[in-house]
Write a protein that holds these residues in place. Structure first.
Motif, PDB file in Angstrom:
ATOM      1  N   TYR A   1     -10.098  15.086 -65.161  1.00 51.47           N
ATOM      2  CA  TYR A   1     -10.047  15.841 -66.547  1.00 51.47           C
ATOM      3  C   TYR A   1     -10.748  16.980 -66.623  1.00 51.47           C
ATOM      4  O   TYR A   1     -10.763  17.956 -67.356  1.00 51.47           O
ATOM      5  CB  TYR A   1     -10.875  14.636 -67.466  1.00 51.47           C
ATOM      6  CG  TYR A   1     -10.068  13.298 -67.542  1.00 51.47           C
ATOM      7  CD1 TYR A   1      -8.840  13.015 -66.979  1.00 51.47           C
ATOM      8  CD2 TYR A   1     -10.939  12.468 -68.069  1.00 51.47           C
ATOM      9  CE1 TYR A   1      -8.258  11.577 -67.111  1.00 51.47           C
ATOM     10  CE2 TYR A   1     -10.369  10.859 -68.059  1.00 51.47           C
ATOM     11  CZ  TYR A   1      -9.109  10.565 -67.530  1.00 51.47           C
ATOM     12  OH  TYR A   1      -8.677   9.208 -67.736  1.00 51.47           O
ATOM     13  N   ILE A   2     -12.039  17.038 -65.901  1.00 46.36           N
ATOM     14  CA  ILE A   2     -13.019  18.059 -66.029  1.00 46.36           C
ATOM     15  C   ILE A   2     -12.348  19.321 -65.515  1.00 46.36           C
ATOM     16  O   ILE A   2     -12.414  20.258 -65.936  1.00 46.36           O
ATOM     17  CB  ILE A   2     -14.349  17.627 -65.253  1.00 46.36           C
ATOM     18  CG1 ILE A   2     -15.278  16.735 -65.815  1.00 46.36           C
ATOM     19  CG2 ILE A   2     -15.116  18.983 -64.824  1.00 46.36           C
ATOM     20  CD1 ILE A   2     -15.912  17.278 -67.117  1.00 46.36           C
TER      21      ILE A   2
ATOM     22  N   ASP B   1     -26.227  14.527 -73.633  1.00 48.62           N
ATOM     23  CA  ASP B   1     -26.484  15.984 -72.945  1.00 48.62           C
ATOM     24  C   ASP B   1     -27.733  16.603 -73.606  1.00 48.62           C
ATOM     25  O   ASP B   1     -28.571  16.132 -74.621  1.00 48.62           O
ATOM     26  CB  ASP B   1     -25.182  16.694 -73.013  1.00 48.62           C
ATOM     27  CG  ASP B   1     -24.084  15.958 -72.211  1.00 48.62           C
ATOM     28  OD1 ASP B   1     -24.180  15.644 -71.017  1.00 48.62           O
ATOM     29  OD2 ASP B   1     -23.044  15.945 -73.071  1.00 48.62           O
TER      30      ASP B   1
ATOM     31  N   THR C   1     -12.516  11.235 -64.312  1.00 48.49           N
ATOM     32  CA  THR C   1     -13.430  12.529 -64.819  1.00 48.49           C
ATOM     33  C   THR C   1     -13.245  13.744 -63.956  1.00 48.49           C
ATOM     34  O   THR C   1     -13.122  14.737 -64.667  1.00 48.49           O
ATOM     35  CB  THR C   1     -14.743  12.084 -65.037  1.00 48.49           C
ATOM     36  OG1 THR C   1     -15.302  12.572 -66.315  1.00 48.49           O
ATOM     37  CG2 THR C   1     -15.599  12.071 -63.946  1.00 48.49           C
TER      38      THR C   1
ATOM     39  N   ALA D   1     -19.212  13.615 -72.753  1.00 52.26           N
ATOM     40  CA  ALA D   1     -18.490  14.188 -71.274  1.00 52.26           C
ATOM     41  C   ALA D   1     -18.656  12.991 -70.537  1.00 52.26           C
ATOM     42  O   ALA D   1     -17.973  12.196 -70.316  1.00 52.26           O
ATOM     43  CB  ALA D   1     -19.106  15.167 -71.051  1.00 52.26           C
ATOM     44  N   GLY D   2     -20.013  12.702 -69.786  1.00 51.44           N
ATOM     45  CA  GLY D   2     -20.297  11.926 -68.929  1.00 51.44           C
ATOM     46  C   GLY D   2     -21.041  10.702 -69.351  1.00 51.44           C
ATOM     47  O   GLY D   2     -21.187  10.354 -70.456  1.00 51.44           O
ATOM     48  N   THR D   3     -21.357  10.013 -68.396  1.00 52.02           N
ATOM     49  CA  THR D   3     -21.847   8.663 -68.639  1.00 52.02           C
ATOM     50  C   THR D   3     -23.311   8.813 -69.218  1.00 52.02           C
ATOM     51  O   THR D   3     -24.301   9.645 -68.679  1.00 52.02           O
ATOM     52  CB  THR D   3     -22.405   7.865 -67.456  1.00 52.02           C
ATOM     53  OG1 THR D   3     -21.189   7.725 -66.662  1.00 52.02           O
ATOM     54  CG2 THR D   3     -22.810   6.405 -67.585  1.00 52.02           C
ATOM     55  N   PRO D   4     -23.759   8.306 -70.447  1.00 50.66           N
ATOM     56  CA  PRO D   4     -24.936   8.710 -71.344  1.00 50.66           C
ATOM     57  C   PRO D   4     -26.003   8.088 -70.458  1.00 50.66           C
ATOM     58  O   PRO D   4     -26.210   7.076 -70.042  1.00 50.66           O
ATOM     59  CB  PRO D   4     -24.865   8.154 -72.608  1.00 50.66           C
ATOM     60  CG  PRO D   4     -23.728   6.859 -72.206  1.00 50.66           C
ATOM     61  CD  PRO D   4     -22.973   7.265 -71.298  1.00 50.66           C
TER      62      PRO D   4
ATOM     63  N   HIS E   1     -12.696  10.352 -73.024  1.00 54.21           N
ATOM     64  CA  HIS E   1     -11.191   9.782 -72.956  1.00 54.21           C
ATOM     65  C   HIS E   1     -10.778   8.618 -74.195  1.00 54.21           C
ATOM     66  O   HIS E   1     -11.865   7.840 -74.306  1.00 54.21           O
ATOM     67  CB  HIS E   1     -10.825   9.168 -71.810  1.00 54.21           C
ATOM     68  CG  HIS E   1      -9.439   9.137 -71.206  1.00 54.21           C
ATOM     69  ND1 HIS E   1      -8.700   7.964 -71.561  1.00 54.21           N
ATOM     70  CD2 HIS E   1      -8.483  10.105 -70.623  1.00 54.21           C
ATOM     71  CE1 HIS E   1      -7.570   8.164 -71.249  1.00 54.21           C
ATOM     72  NE2 HIS E   1      -7.203   9.339 -70.818  1.00 54.21           N
TER      73      HIS E   1
ATOM     74  N   SER F   1     -20.170  14.339 -64.474  1.00 54.27           N
ATOM     75  CA  SER F   1     -18.852  15.157 -65.070  1.00 54.27           C
ATOM     76  C   SER F   1     -19.542  16.518 -65.500  1.00 54.27           C
ATOM     77  O   SER F   1     -18.941  17.811 -65.044  1.00 54.27           O
ATOM     78  CB  SER F   1     -18.604  14.610 -66.407  1.00 54.27           C
ATOM     79  OG  SER F   1     -18.060  13.341 -66.055  1.00 54.27           O
TER      80      SER F   1
ATOM     81  N   PHE G   1     -18.631  20.079 -63.560  1.00 47.59           N
ATOM     82  CA  PHE G   1     -17.961  21.401 -64.256  1.00 47.59           C
ATOM     83  C   PHE G   1     -18.659  22.498 -63.806  1.00 47.59           C
ATOM     84  O   PHE G   1     -18.143  23.828 -63.451  1.00 47.59           O
ATOM     85  CB  PHE G   1     -18.337  21.115 -65.797  1.00 47.59           C
ATOM     86  CG  PHE G   1     -17.653  22.134 -66.601  1.00 47.59           C
ATOM     87  CD1 PHE G   1     -16.484  22.054 -67.407  1.00 47.59           C
ATOM     88  CD2 PHE G   1     -18.532  23.190 -67.012  1.00 47.59           C
ATOM     89  CE1 PHE G   1     -16.087  23.074 -68.312  1.00 47.59           C
ATOM     90  CE2 PHE G   1     -18.068  24.224 -67.753  1.00 47.59           C
ATOM     91  CZ  PHE G   1     -16.701  24.205 -68.546  1.00 47.59           C
TER      92      PHE G   1
ATOM     93  N   SER H   1     -24.862  14.751 -66.412  1.00 46.47           N
ATOM     94  CA  SER H   1     -24.182  13.604 -65.733  1.00 46.47           C
ATOM     95  C   SER H   1     -23.385  14.298 -64.689  1.00 46.47           C
ATOM     96  O   SER H   1     -23.286  15.567 -64.376  1.00 46.47           O
ATOM     97  CB  SER H   1     -23.345  13.332 -66.836  1.00 46.47           C
ATOM     98  OG  SER H   1     -22.311  14.549 -67.341  1.00 46.47           O
TER      99      SER H   1
ATOM    100  N   ILE I   1     -15.562  20.579 -72.112  1.00 45.87           N
ATOM    101  CA  ILE I   1     -16.157  19.656 -71.195  1.00 45.87           C
ATOM    102  C   ILE I   1     -15.116  18.349 -71.263  1.00 45.87           C
ATOM    103  O   ILE I   1     -15.956  17.486 -71.953  1.00 45.87           O
ATOM    104  CB  ILE I   1     -17.632  19.600 -70.967  1.00 45.87           C
ATOM    105  CG1 ILE I   1     -18.200  21.210 -70.908  1.00 45.87           C
ATOM    106  CG2 ILE I   1     -18.001  18.937 -69.578  1.00 45.87           C
ATOM    107  CD1 ILE I   1     -19.575  21.034 -70.813  1.00 45.87           C
ATOM    108  N   ALA I   2     -14.409  18.108 -70.593  1.00 46.08           N
ATOM    109  CA  ALA I   2     -13.500  17.085 -70.940  1.00 46.08           C
ATOM    110  C   ALA I   2     -13.635  15.903 -69.972  1.00 46.08           C
ATOM    111  O   ALA I   2     -13.102  15.744 -68.765  1.00 46.08           O
ATOM    112  CB  ALA I   2     -11.898  17.435 -70.954  1.00 46.08           C
ATOM    113  N   GLY I   3     -14.710  14.990 -70.083  1.00 46.13           N
ATOM    114  CA  GLY I   3     -15.049  14.039 -69.087  1.00 46.13           C
ATOM    115  C   GLY I   3     -14.731  12.587 -69.524  1.00 46.13           C
ATOM    116  O   GLY I   3     -14.010  12.760 -70.579  1.00 46.13           O
ATOM    117  N   TRP I   4     -14.678  11.729 -68.864  1.00 51.85           N
ATOM    118  CA  TRP I   4     -14.143  10.344 -68.984  1.00 51.85           C
ATOM    119  C   TRP I   4     -14.746   9.511 -70.035  1.00 51.85           C
ATOM    120  O   TRP I   4     -13.810   8.731 -70.705  1.00 51.85           O
ATOM    121  CB  TRP I   4     -14.341   9.637 -67.242  1.00 51.85           C
ATOM    122  CG  TRP I   4     -15.501   8.955 -67.313  1.00 51.85           C
ATOM    123  CD1 TRP I   4     -16.737   9.715 -67.191  1.00 51.85           C
ATOM    124  CD2 TRP I   4     -15.731   7.638 -67.022  1.00 51.85           C
ATOM    125  NE1 TRP I   4     -17.655   8.681 -66.852  1.00 51.85           N
ATOM    126  CE2 TRP I   4     -17.142   7.455 -66.669  1.00 51.85           C
ATOM    127  CE3 TRP I   4     -15.061   6.471 -66.711  1.00 51.85           C
ATOM    128  CZ2 TRP I   4     -17.861   6.345 -66.514  1.00 51.85           C
ATOM    129  CZ3 TRP I   4     -15.760   5.217 -66.562  1.00 51.85           C
ATOM    130  CH2 TRP I   4     -17.169   5.139 -66.356  1.00 51.85           C
TER     131      TRP I   4
END
Lengths: 408, 408
Positions: free
Chosen positions: B129-130, A94, B126, A274-277, A253, B97, B101, B95, A247-250
């Motif tokens: 979760y988000i 991010d 996600t 959080a999300g996909t990098p 997890h 996610s 948000f 992302s 920011i609880a993204g997959w």
């Protein structure tokens, strides 16, 4: 005194000055590595391989075969020693803004009944904006109190939940004493968040030694990760178990590919992802950081101070109209030198046109980053002479230099 | 029937099938473009130029000279017609996610006293979760109610603040009726957020026509933007003025380079941007999207349905042990076909080893994306035959195929 210091040699005997490891034209004096680091020479080939062989060749299998899934954590392991962080205490991904949102949100869970976030009115604006936006979202009495830079430390009292500061001021280069401020905050029962945007890769940051609580930092300045490179965050190991990601993204997890419907935070700082990098941008940063494998950061700091002192002396001798905005004491200064001038914007455009590249920060700051990895005494002297010529002959006084671009 | 449809010709007479515009080995049948789109042929050269000429050559001036500052908005203009969005109603970055948000946070400001966010328990994790993380952060009674997929629409009542759904189910490929659901939500006074992860670039999405309120989407699936490519968000123009960004970063400020200490939201959706955009990843996405310049999305949808129907027919004829998990009716199906099998993971690994690349989604789904831009009838038949051979001869029944990788 040699032109290029080798004081960074240390046990590796690698010279600190390594301009040949950047693709940087000899015609350019680049004093803006504190805004965007130049291109490391090994990055183009690495990027080409990432695009053609990994994405093109491995396709979706690249997540495993090419190590994309763990790439953020491999970068985190590269950054940790640069900022004095314990292994496993850095997460990468991010933007700096989003990372600040993450650590501030996490820190709110640790502050008990206190509600004040103390900051510096001269902080980099995104830090203030993000904090203000977050407190408005959360409500519950949280609020940001930005004070004049010089008043912040005295205001750290027992009503302060969080002290949020940038170690090196983006305009003046003034460097705060991380250890003293952190100790004062802890003595008052407050949490400290450090923004290392102008610290990481410039000198040895000592997060663990200073007992910092949280930090964020930037990948595209002194770390040379490329435009908009992924940023990073730090959570002190003593807090890692307690904090909850806001920011609880997959990807945070514990088992992203189990696709469970309920969130279970990942191990360690995995939960802060959080999300996909963004793998392509991550790849450039990862490769760029290999430049630091054999850099002695203390030697880098010493050389930056020496070159900064030289630059101040040269400019003050040649250009009496420029007012020093940076601390004269190198110990109180980050790896940049700044001067004020009412026509700073036009002067900087005239400089850039002459291949001496710094930048301008409103309202009147000419800002010059000092990066000994590719900047030597010759560059400092040439920059000083060019500034002198522009001021002496009022070369900046042209309409073309007054047109403001979108990005300054 | 020809092997490769040209029904996408439209007025441009460009063939829909354009495998030669991807760098994709002839040996591969790639049925995973719904997870990671393959490499467009023009991307490597474009990326090399972005790295060497823009970053390396323009250095920090690239923000203006190379158009980096506006790159997210140029990409937004490419995506808008693909999802039926009004000009200026898409913002690109971060992302999926983080974008979810952002739009959820923005939507909370529009819902008055209602507190329930209704979703599908089978939604991509996600999203759940988000939403759950955001409601915990905000407190104030907001909560997420995930219901079984088939019960969601009937539960849209006047206690629902937000209906948050993914148009195409990531496991089964079931496609919701965006128009009907949006109308039902609006009739109940609720806001609708659509996740277009498996829609954008697969068929014509009609955000404006359906009067969607908000949406998010993914850059690395059918849009072929590369691993972890930046995502996007949509805000209906009727809401754009009213919403406040919850991640209020400097790039969303009305004048980022004025460095004002107080946040002033940028014009239009500029305010939805947070931090500095990852330019290298953005560049790949921007270049990849040029592939859609002459794609007739309705023709793409028709061809995807035809190939999907063929795949179902072929697999069901050859492999009685596989249970169809996707809707049989192509109109109710996104651009993917899924089957269930208790040994789905091992079967998929055996398939991938034979260069028929799909993916596995826990607990038992074999998932195959249908992408007519580079997939034709021959590919569908070859994939079907390969699956048949693997099942008939139990080739999947080997220890090597049972080892779970980090990413499935």
């Amino acid at each position: 005194m040699t032109q290029h210091s080798t004081v960074g040699a240390g046990s590796s005997s690698a010279p600190l000055y390594r301009r040949d490891r950047f693709l940087l034209s000899d015609e350019v004096v680049y004093l803006d590595g504190n805004s965007l680091g130049p291109l490391p020479a090994s990055v183009p080939e690495r990027m080409a391989a990432a695009v053609r062989e990994e994405w093109g060749g491995s396709l979706v299998k690249g997540w495993n075969e090419a190590g994309w899934f763990d790439l953020p954590w491999r970068i985190a392991a590269q950054i940790a020693p640069l900022v004095g962080a314990e292994p496993g205490s850095i997460a990468v991904g991010d933007s700096t803004s989003v990372n600040l949102f993450k650590v501030l949100g996490a820190a709110l869970g640790l502050v008990g009944p206190r509600r004040r976030i103390l900051s510096d009115a001269g902080n980099f604006p995104t830090d203030l904006y993000i904090a203000d936006g977050l407190t408005k979202l959360v409500g519950d009495g949280y609020h940001v109190t930005p004070l004049p830079s010089e008043d912040v430390e005295a205001a750290i009292g027992d009503d302060v939940a969080i002290v949020m500061l940038t170690e090196v001021d983006y305009r003046t280069g003034r460097r705060r004493d991380m250890k003293a401020v952190t100790e004062a905050a802890h003595a008052a029962g407050a949490i400290v968040i450090w923004d290392l945007a102008h610290s990481a890769g410039a000198f040895p940051v000592r997060l663990s030694e200073c007992r910092a609580d949280f930090a964020v930092g930037c990948g595209y300045k002194f770390l040379n990760g490329g435009p908009g490179a992924p940023a990073f965050l730090y959570v002190a190991p003593r807090h890692a178990g307690a904090v909850a990601p806001v920011i609880a993204g997959w990807m945070g997890h514990d088992a992203p590919f189990a696709f469970e419907s309920a969130y279970r935070p990942g191990q360690g700082l995995r939960k802060m992802q959080a999300g996909t990098p963004p793998i392509l941008s991550m790849t450039a940063l990862h490769e760029a950081l290999t430049l630091f494998d054999d850099v002695d950061l203390s030697a880098l700091e010493a050389e930056s101070r020496r070159l900064g002192d030289l630059f101040i002396a040269e400019v003050e001798r040649r250009c009496p109209d420029l007012e020093l905005a940076a601390p004269r004491d190198a110990v109180a200064r980050g790896s940049q030198v700044s001067f004020r001038h009412p026509d700073g914007y036009a002067i900087m455009q005239a400089l850039i046109e002459r291949n001496v590249i710094g930048d301008f920060r409103a309202p009147d700051i000419l800002r010059f980053g000092i990066t000994p990895l590719y900047t030597g005494e010759d560059d400092i002297r040439r920059a000083s002479e060019t500034i002198e010529g522009i001021l002496r002959n009022r070369l900046w006084d042209a309409d073309a230099y007054r047109v403001r671009a979108a990005v300054t």
